[in-house]
Design a protein around this motif. Structure first.
Motif, PDB file in Angstrom:
ATOM      1  N   THR A 127     -12.949-140.258 -55.173  1.00 18.64           N
ATOM      2  CA  THR A 127     -14.094-139.758 -55.936  1.00 18.64           C
ATOM      3  C   THR A 127     -13.636-139.532 -57.369  1.00 18.64           C
ATOM      4  O   THR A 127     -12.835-138.628 -57.629  1.00 18.64           O
ATOM      5  CB  THR A 127     -14.626-138.433 -55.345  1.00 18.64           C
ATOM      6  N   SER A 138     -26.249-132.250 -53.313  1.00 14.46           N
ATOM      7  CA  SER A 138     -26.567-131.349 -54.427  1.00 14.46           C
ATOM      8  C   SER A 138     -26.030-129.948 -54.166  1.00 14.46           C
ATOM      9  O   SER A 138     -25.762-129.570 -53.018  1.00 14.46           O
ATOM     10  CB  SER A 138     -28.085-131.277 -54.633  1.00 14.46           C
ATOM     11  N   SER A 159     -14.733-138.145 -60.130  1.00 14.85           N
ATOM     12  CA  SER A 159     -14.822-136.831 -60.764  1.00 14.85           C
ATOM     13  C   SER A 159     -13.832-135.852 -60.155  1.00 14.85           C
ATOM     14  O   SER A 159     -13.294-134.981 -60.852  1.00 14.85           O
ATOM     15  CB  SER A 159     -16.248-136.269 -60.658  1.00 14.85           C
ATOM     16  N   GLU A 201     -21.185-137.447 -54.508  1.00 16.89           N
ATOM     17  CA  GLU A 201     -22.285-137.570 -55.471  1.00 16.89           C
ATOM     18  C   GLU A 201     -23.654-137.430 -54.824  1.00 16.89           C
ATOM     19  O   GLU A 201     -24.638-137.160 -55.520  1.00 16.89           O
ATOM     20  CB  GLU A 201     -22.197-138.919 -56.198  1.00 16.89           C
ATOM     21  N   GLN A 202     -23.728-137.632 -53.514  1.00 18.12           N
ATOM     22  CA  GLN A 202     -25.030-137.626 -52.838  1.00 18.12           C
ATOM     23  C   GLN A 202     -25.460-136.233 -52.375  1.00 18.12           C
ATOM     24  O   GLN A 202     -26.540-136.069 -51.823  1.00 18.12           O
ATOM     25  CB  GLN A 202     -24.985-138.560 -51.622  1.00 18.12           C
TER      26      GLN A 202
END
Length: 211
Positions: free
Chosen positions: A126, A39, A128, A36-37
């Protein structure tokens, strides 16, 4: 051979290399900082391509990780279709899983490679990624059900779904023990025993339908 054929081959090779470079850059960043960190822009920059280029190769951040599972899509179905005469579908699938354990195939969760263990942790922990993994598993289940019965009988679909669930439970259990630091040899022996137990349970319900 036409003059365009070598160029076509080179373009294909270049695309494959770009795709691999993108995935490797993404996974390295995810393992270092968390899924998530990171991009999409950072991944593209690390691979020295633009964001639009990245999205031509991968439709989402999740695909950058889960494409490794795509190589195995349809594998169970192929094992069933290509099995030796006289071998039941579940016998063939069990032998295939046991062979994967012997080969330390990451798909079984049994590996002593720290990088692979870290990759599996990334996927399993994770949310997702775990959710998107089910899309791959569903496609694999459909392919296996078709191999079991091209006419689409519900029994074949149920057995295929049960097999897919069993395979994932076995892989996660094995990985969890290794991630907890248990002895590799002990984990391997447990994985062998649990595979035999799991397939015995599957056969109990599938035998009446000839699988």
């Amino acid at each position: 051979m036409s003059p365009s054929e070598p160029d076509t081959g080179l373009r294909t090779l270049k695309k494959q290399r770009t795709r691999q470079a993108l995935a490797e850059a993404a996974i390295a960043l995810f393992l270092d900082r968390g899924f998530e960190q990171v991009s999409v822009a950072e991944i593209a920059a690390a691979a020295e391509v633009s964001k639009p280029t990245l999205f031509r190769y991968f439709g989402s951040k999740e695909e950058l990780v889960l494409h490794r599972f795509a190589d195995h899509l349809g594998e169970a179905g192929r094992v069933v279709r290509d099995r030796a005469a006289g071998l039941t579908a579940l016998d063939a699938l069990e032998r295939h899983h046991q062979a994967g354990l012997a080969a330390r195939d990451p798909q079984t969760g049994l590996t002593d490679d720290p990088e692979v263990l870290a990759f599996l942790r990334l996927v399993y922990e994770t949310p997702s990624l775990s959710a998107h993994l089910f899309d791959y598993l569903e496609a694999d289940t459909r392919a296996l059900a078709e191999a079991l019965d091209p006419d689409g009988a519900v029994a074949a679909r149920l057995v295929a779904a049960q097999y897919t669930a069993v395979r994932q439970v076995l892989a996660h259990a094995t990985w969890s023990r290794l991630a907890a630091g248990l002895d590799f040899g002990e984990v391997a022996r447990t994985a062998d025993a649990e595979t035999a137990e799991a397939f015995a349970l599957l056969r109990g319900g599938a035998a009446a339908h000839g699988f």
